[in-house]
Design a protein around this motif. Structure first.
Motif, PDB file in Angstrom:
ATOM      1  N   CYS A   1      55.438   0.086 -22.330  1.00  0.00           N
ATOM      2  CA  CYS A   1      54.239   0.766 -21.866  1.00  0.00           C
ATOM      3  C   CYS A   1      54.257   0.786 -20.353  1.00  0.00           C
ATOM      4  N   SER A   2      53.366   1.535 -19.787  1.00  0.00           N
ATOM      5  CA  SER A   2      53.347   1.682 -18.342  1.00  0.00           C
ATOM      6  C   SER A   2      52.826   0.419 -17.675  1.00  0.00           C
ATOM      7  N   SER A   3      53.529  -0.036 -16.649  1.00  0.00           N
ATOM      8  CA  SER A   3      53.069  -1.196 -15.879  1.00  0.00           C
ATOM      9  C   SER A   3      52.295  -0.763 -14.642  1.00  0.00           C
ATOM     10  N   GLU A   4      52.149   0.547 -14.455  1.00  0.00           N
ATOM     11  CA  GLU A   4      51.412   1.060 -13.304  1.00  0.00           C
ATOM     12  C   GLU A   4      49.932   1.130 -13.661  1.00  0.00           C
ATOM     13  N   THR A   5      49.281  -0.002 -13.585  1.00  0.00           N
ATOM     14  CA  THR A   5      47.889  -0.075 -13.998  1.00  0.00           C
ATOM     15  C   THR A   5      47.147  -1.057 -13.108  1.00  0.00           C
ATOM     16  N   SER A   6      45.859  -0.905 -13.029  1.00  0.00           N
ATOM     17  CA  SER A   6      45.020  -1.832 -12.284  1.00  0.00           C
ATOM     18  C   SER A   6      43.785  -2.121 -13.121  1.00  0.00           C
ATOM     19  N   ALA A   7      43.161  -3.255 -12.855  1.00  0.00           N
ATOM     20  CA  ALA A   7      41.971  -3.623 -13.607  1.00  0.00           C
ATOM     21  C   ALA A   7      40.867  -2.602 -13.344  1.00  0.00           C
ATOM     22  N   PRO A   8      40.166  -2.172 -14.379  1.00  0.00           N
ATOM     23  CA  PRO A   8      39.115  -1.162 -14.186  1.00  0.00           C
ATOM     24  C   PRO A   8      37.879  -1.754 -13.536  1.00  0.00           C
ATOM     25  N   ASP A   9      37.104  -0.909 -12.892  1.00  0.00           N
ATOM     26  CA  ASP A   9      35.802  -1.315 -12.381  1.00  0.00           C
ATOM     27  C   ASP A   9      34.785  -1.256 -13.515  1.00  0.00           C
ATOM     28  N   LEU A  10      33.731  -2.052 -13.396  1.00  0.00           N
ATOM     29  CA  LEU A  10      32.636  -1.934 -14.351  1.00  0.00           C
ATOM     30  C   LEU A  10      31.876  -0.642 -14.062  1.00  0.00           C
ATOM     31  N   PRO A  11      31.593   0.147 -15.087  1.00  0.00           N
ATOM     32  CA  PRO A  11      30.902   1.425 -14.855  1.00  0.00           C
ATOM     33  C   PRO A  11      29.389   1.274 -14.796  1.00  0.00           C
ATOM     34  N   TYR A  12      28.913   0.108 -14.360  1.00  0.00           N
ATOM     35  CA  TYR A  12      27.481  -0.167 -14.362  1.00  0.00           C
ATOM     36  C   TYR A  12      26.984  -0.413 -12.944  1.00  0.00           C
ATOM     37  N   SER A  13      25.874   0.188 -12.615  1.00  0.00           N
ATOM     38  CA  SER A  13      25.226  -0.083 -11.336  1.00  0.00           C
ATOM     39  C   SER A  13      24.497  -1.418 -11.425  1.00  0.00           C
ATOM     40  N   LEU A  14      24.019  -1.896 -10.276  1.00  0.00           N
ATOM     41  CA  LEU A  14      23.264  -3.149 -10.267  1.00  0.00           C
ATOM     42  C   LEU A  14      22.029  -3.042 -11.147  1.00  0.00           C
ATOM     43  N   SER A  15      21.332  -1.924 -11.085  1.00  0.00           N
ATOM     44  CA  SER A  15      20.120  -1.779 -11.898  1.00  0.00           C
ATOM     45  C   SER A  15      20.443  -1.786 -13.389  1.00  0.00           C
ATOM     46  N   MET A  16      21.594  -1.224 -13.782  1.00  0.00           N
ATOM     47  CA  MET A  16      21.991  -1.240 -15.191  1.00  0.00           C
ATOM     48  C   MET A  16      22.326  -2.659 -15.642  1.00  0.00           C
ATOM     49  N   LEU A  17      23.018  -3.418 -14.790  1.00  0.00           N
ATOM     50  CA  LEU A  17      23.331  -4.801 -15.143  1.00  0.00           C
ATOM     51  C   LEU A  17      22.059  -5.632 -15.277  1.00  0.00           C
ATOM     52  N   LEU A  18      21.123  -5.430 -14.363  1.00  0.00           N
ATOM     53  CA  LEU A  18      19.861  -6.164 -14.431  1.00  0.00           C
ATOM     54  C   LEU A  18      19.118  -5.845 -15.720  1.00  0.00           C
ATOM     55  N   ASP A  19      19.117  -4.585 -16.099  1.00  0.00           N
ATOM     56  CA  ASP A  19      18.453  -4.177 -17.331  1.00  0.00           C
ATOM     57  C   ASP A  19      19.109  -4.817 -18.548  1.00  0.00           C
ATOM     58  N   LEU A  20      20.419  -5.025 -18.464  1.00  0.00           N
ATOM     59  CA  LEU A  20      21.152  -5.609 -19.587  1.00  0.00           C
ATOM     60  C   LEU A  20      20.912  -7.105 -19.727  1.00  0.00           C
ATOM     61  N   VAL A  21      20.945  -7.844 -18.607  1.00  0.00           N
ATOM     62  CA  VAL A  21      20.958  -9.302 -18.709  1.00  0.00           C
ATOM     63  C   VAL A  21      19.583  -9.952 -18.573  1.00  0.00           C
ATOM     64  N   ALA A  22      18.586  -9.266 -18.016  1.00  0.00           N
ATOM     65  CA  ALA A  22      17.288  -9.897 -17.752  1.00  0.00           C
ATOM     66  C   ALA A  22      16.648 -10.413 -19.035  1.00  0.00           C
ATOM     67  N   ASP A  23      15.922 -11.536 -18.933  1.00  0.00           N
ATOM     68  CA  ASP A  23      15.248 -12.084 -20.105  1.00  0.00           C
ATOM     69  C   ASP A  23      13.931 -11.365 -20.350  1.00  0.00           C
ATOM     70  N   GLU A  24      13.154 -11.868 -21.310  1.00  0.00           N
ATOM     71  CA  GLU A  24      11.924 -11.185 -21.705  1.00  0.00           C
ATOM     72  C   GLU A  24      10.874 -11.175 -20.600  1.00  0.00           C
ATOM     73  N   ASN A  25      11.004 -12.060 -19.611  1.00  0.00           N
ATOM     74  CA  ASN A  25      10.068 -12.095 -18.481  1.00  0.00           C
ATOM     75  C   ASN A  25      10.573 -11.306 -17.281  1.00  0.00           C
ATOM     76  N   GLY A  26      11.689 -10.605 -17.446  1.00  0.00           N
ATOM     77  CA  GLY A  26      12.247  -9.852 -16.333  1.00  0.00           C
ATOM     78  C   GLY A  26      12.872 -10.738 -15.278  1.00  0.00           C
ATOM     79  N   SER A  27      13.434 -11.874 -15.693  1.00  0.00           N
ATOM     80  CA  SER A  27      14.031 -12.828 -14.752  1.00  0.00           C
ATOM     81  C   SER A  27      15.540 -12.885 -14.940  1.00  0.00           C
TER      82      SER A  27
END
Length: 701
Positions: free
Chosen positions: A398-424
Motif C-alpha cells: 500500500c502507499s506509504s505516502e500518507t499523513s495523519a488526518p486532521d479532526l474535521p471538528y471545530s472547537l464548538s463541535m467538540l464542545l457540543d460533543l463532550v460537554a456534560d448535562e450542565n454544559g461543563s
C-alpha cells in the motif's frame, strides 16, 4: 525509573530467530541422553508437520497432516469481540452471532469488549459463559482501540486459545474441530481464515442455542450450514471478515509494536496478520479454504458507510479510516513491497476427509488488489472469480505516502460533543514535552468515567499524537512555537508564554457558553470534583490555593494557583477573565500573578476572610478550595509520604497537584514512583488491571 519513550518509527521485519518449539523431558539421566531424546522429539515433530503422506503428494508441494487429537483434554477457547451500537451494528445479528459461538460443540467462553449498554445487555441475556469487559481503551467517539483489544486477549490467563472475531460473524463447528487439532501442535501458532459473505441467512438458531433450524422448525445439519451460498471476498476497507486465532496468549504475536488502530476502521486485521507472518515467531496457518464462519453482506459494504458518532451530533467519523491507513503505512513492513521475500512459517490448510493437510507456502502471490493512499479498493471483482481461497492473495502493498488526518471538528463541535448535562467541560493544555503526562491524565479521567474533557495542543506534534490516541483535541494557532522540551517549568520564560495560552483559551470557551474546569495535566485525580465545584453557584470562581503553610490564611497574595480552577460561563466570570487575559498580555510574568492581582487585588486588597476574595467591578466571588480536598504539591508533604494514595484517601482528596517541583523529568519520576501513573508509553495504552505492565505497583481504586 522512567518508562522509555515510544518512538514513532517503522519496525524492521524480524528474520530468522524462530521461537523454539515448546515441550521437554524431565528427569534425564545425563546431558547426552537428554540431547538424544530431544533430537528424537524434534525429528518426530518435523515428521508430523512436514512429512507428506502418499495421498498428499499428488497435490504437489510440501505437505503434512496436522496431528490428531489423541486422549488429551480439549483446549480452553475464549472468543473476544466488540459489539457495535446501532446504526453501525445490528443488535439482532450480533446476538445471532454470539448464540452461534455458544452453540459450538465445546464449552467456549465469550468476552464482549466494550462499555456500551449493548455489550452489558447482550451478556446478561446469554448467560454465565458470556462476560462484558469495559477495561479497554476507546477513542472519544466511542470506537474501541484494536491494540487494547489484542492486549486484553493476550492477558487472558484462563484460556489456551484466543479467537478474535467481528461481533456479527457466525462461527461454524468446523472452527472447534480445527482448533482442537491445531492445539496439539507443539509450538506457538497463529491461524487466520476468511469468512464467507452471505446475503441470505436462511437458518436460525433454536431458542436453546444448541442447534440450527429452518423457518419451519426443521433441524439443520452442520453440513447444510456449510453449503449456504456465499462469496468469500473481502476488502482492505472492511477487513472484518477475517477470523484470527492463536495459542499460548502469554507469548508475543509479533516482533514489533501494535499501533493504535481504531477497531473496525480498516487495515488493522490485515496489518496484524502480515506482521505475525513477517516476524517468524509463530507458525502461521492460512485456513481460508475452510468454512469456519459466515458474515452478512452488510459488513463488507461498511467500507463505504461512515458510521455516526456515539451520540449522533457529529456527521461522520471518516477520519478514523484515515488514521488506520496512516498507521498501517508508517508502522511495520505491511506497506513495503517485497515480492521475493520468503515466508518459512507460512502453511496453507486444506481439509481432506477428516484430516487437515498443511501445504508449505514460501512466497506470497502477487497482490490481487491495491489500496491507494485515498483508501480505495481495486480489483475486488477479480478476487471473487478466483477458485483457490487463500490469504496470500490479500496480503498486499500500500502507499506509504500518507499523513495523519486532521479532526474535521471545530472547537464548538467538540464542545457540543463532550460537554456534560450542565454544559461543563474539563480542559487540559499540553505540548510535546508533556504528552506522556497528558495521556496519563487522560487515562485516569477515562478510568473515572469522566468523559467531558478535551485537549488544547500547543504544537502540531501533540495535536497529531492526540488524534492517534483518540483524544478530542484542537490546535491553538497562536501558541508559542519555541516551547522547550525539558525546561518549561515554573519560573522559565517558556512557562510564562505557555500559561498565557490557557487563560485565553478558557475565555474563548466561556464565550461559547460552556463552563470550564481547567486542570493542568500534572494534576492527578482521585475522584470527580465537578459536582462539588458546580455547586459553588453562579458568579463564583473556585481555584486551588498554592499556600504551603498548614495553618493561617490560604488566600494570601499570589497564592492562587492558575493550574486548577473552575469558571462558570456567566457575565461576571467572563468579564473577570477578560481582565485577567488583558493584564497577563502586558505582564512580563506568567498568567498566575495576573489571576490574583485582578481577582483579589494587588497585595490582597479584595480579600474576605481567610479563603475568599471579592472582585469589586463584577462582584465575582473567588473561593480558595479546601486544601485537604484539593492539595497543592507542597501541602503537608503529601508527595513524600510512603503511600501517597492511601494518605490522600484519608484526607478525602479529589486531586493532588504535582507542582512545587522543578524540571519535567523530576515531576514525571515523582508521579511514577508514587504509583499515580496510568499510561504505558511503550505500548501507548492506558494501564488496566490486566496489564502486564501493572505489577501491583499501581493500585486501581
Amino acid at each position: 525509573m522512567l518508562l522509555p519513550q515510544h518512538h514513532h518509527h517503522r519496525e524492521p521485519p524480524r528474520r530468522g530467530g524462530r521461537r523454539p518449539l515448546r515441550g521437554g523431558v524431565a528427569g534425564l539421566a545425563s546431558s547426552l541422553a537428554g540431547c538424544l531424546l530431544l533430537g528424537l522429539v524434534a525429528t518426530a515433530a518435523m515428521l508430523c508437520l512436514s512429512s507428506p503422506p502418499s495421498r498428499a503428494r499428488q497435490h504437489g508441494g510440501s505437505r503434512g497432516i496436522v496431528p490428531a487429537g489423541g486422549s488429551g483434554a480439549t483446549p480452553r477457547v475464549t472468543i473476544f469481540s466488540a459489539p457495535r451500537p446501532p446504526p453501525e451494528g445490528s443488535p439482532a445479528r450480533q446476538e445471532l452471532a454470539a448464540r452461534s459461538w455458544l452453540a459450538l460443540p465445546w464449552n467456549v467462553s465469550v468476552v464482549l469488549l466494550g462499555a456500551g449498554p449493548e455489550s452489558v445487555a447482550l451478556a446478561a441475556r446469554l448467560g454465565h459463559r458470556v462476560t462484558a469487559d469495559a477495561a479497554i481503551d476507546f477513542a472519544f467517539t466511542g470506537t474501541p482501540f484494536f491494540h487494547s483489544m489484542v492486549a486484553r486477549a493476550q492477558a487472558a490467563a484462563d484460556t489456551d486459545v484466543c479467537v478474535l472475531v467481528d461481533a456479527e460473524i457466525v462461527l461454524l463447528p468446523e472452527i472447534v474441530n480445527a482448533l482442537d487439532r491445531f492445539s496439539k501442535v507443539d509450538g506457538d501458532w497463529f491461524l487466520v481464515s476468511l469468512s464467507r459473505n452471505v446475503t441470505d441467512p436462511r437458518y436460525q438458531l433454536a431458542d436453546s442455542g444448541s442447534h440450527w433450524v429452518q423457518a419451519d422448525g426443521k433441524e439443520v445439519s452442520f453440513t447444510e450450514l456449510q453449503e449456504i451460498p456465499a462469496e468469500w471476498s473481502s476488502s482492505e476497507g472492511s477487513d472484518r471478515g477475517l477470523i484470527m486465532a492463536w495459542n499460548n496468549p502469554s507469548s508475543a504475536l509479533h516482533a514489533g509494536v501494535l499501533p493504535s488502530f481504531l477497531y473496525g476502521r480498516g487495515a488493522q486485521n490485515w496489518w496484524l496478520a502480515h506482521e505475525v507472518l513477517s516476524s517468524e515467531m509463530r507458525l502461521f496457518f492460512d485456513a481460508s479454504s475452510l468454512v469456519l464462519g459466515l458474515y452478512p453482506e452488510s459488513i463488507s459494504a461498511m467500507q463505504h458507510v461512515m458510521a455516526s458518532s456515539k451520540n449522533g451530533r457529529l456527521p461522520s467519523v471518516s477520519w478514523e479510516y484515515g488514521v488506520n491507513h496512516h498507521l498501517a503505512a508508517v508502522y511495520g513492513s505491511y506497506c513495503c513491497r517485497s515480492p521475493a521475500r520468503r515466508f518459512p512459517m507460512l502453511h496453507r490448510v486444506v481439509k481432506q476427509s477428516e484430516d487437515y493437510m498443511l501445504s508449505k507456502v514460501d512466497t506470497l502471490v502477487s497482490s490481487d488488489f491495491f489500496i491507494s493512499k485515498q483508501g480505495n479498493a481495486h480489483g475486488v471483482d477479480s478476487l471473487r472469480k478466483k477458485q483457490n481461497v487463500s490469504l496470500s492473495g490479500y496480503l498486499h502493498g500500500c502507499s506509504s505516502e500518507t499523513s495523519a488526518p486532521d479532526l474535521p471538528y471545530s472547537l464548538s463541535m467538540l464542545l457540543d460533543l463532550v460537554a456534560d448535562e450542565n454544559g461543563s467541560v474539563v480542559l487540559g493544555v499540553a505540548g510535546k514535552s508533556y504528552r506522556d503526562m497528558l495521556m496519563s491524565w487522560a487515562c485516569r479521567l477515562r478510568r473515572l468515567r469522566v468523559t467531558n474533557f478535551l485537549v488544547c495542543a500547543l504544537d502540531h506534534e501533540t495535536y497529531e499524537f492526540s488524534i492517534l490516541q483518540g483524544l478530542p483535541v484542537f490546535r491553538d494557532p497562536l501558541s508559542p512555537t519555541n516551547v522547550s522540551f525539558d525546561d518549561c517549568h515554573f519560573g522559565t520564560k517558556c512557562f510564562q508564554q505557555v500559561t498565557k495560552v490557557k487563560s485565553r483559551i478558557v475565555l474563548e470557551i466561556l464565550r461559547l457558553g460552556y463552563n470550564v474546569l481547567l486542570s493542568d495535566v500534572d494534576v492527578y485525580w482521585f475522584g470527580n470534583p465537578m459536582p462539588l465545584l458546580y455547586s459553588l453557584g453562579l458568579a463564583t470562581f473556585g481555584a486551588q490555593s498554592d499556600e504551603y503553610n498548614e495553618t493561617g490564611p490560604i488566600n494570601l497574595p499570589r497564592r492562587l494557583n492558575s493550574g486548577f480552577y473552575f469558571a462558570r460561563s456567566d457575565n461576571a466570570t467572563i468579564i473577570a477573565m477578560e481582565m485577567i487575559v488583558k493584564h497577563a498580555a502586558s505582564s512580563g510574568l506568567s498568567e498566575q500573578p495576573s489571576f490574583y492581582d485582578v481577582l483579589c487585588g494587588e497585595n490582597g486588597t479584595n480579600r474576605i476572610g481567610e479563603d475568599r476574595c471579592l472582585e469589586p467591578n463584577t462582584n465575582l466571588t473567588v473561593v480558595f478550595l479546601d486544601r485537604d480536598l484539593f492539595p497543592n504539591g507542597a501541602y503537608k508533604g503529601l508527595w513524600e509520604k510512603r503511600d501517597v494514595r492511601a494518605t490522600c484517601k484519608e484526607l478525602g482528596c479529589f486531586i493532588i497537584h504535582n507542582n512545587w517541583i522543578n524540571k519535567r523529568r523530576k515531576k514525571v519520576h515523582r508521579q511514577m514512583v508514587s504509583g499515580l501513573w496510568d499510561y504505558d508509553p511503550t505500548s501507548r495504552q492506558c494501564l488496566q488491571e490486566w496489564s502486564a505492565q501493572n505489577d501491583g505497583a499501581i493500585p486501581f481504586v
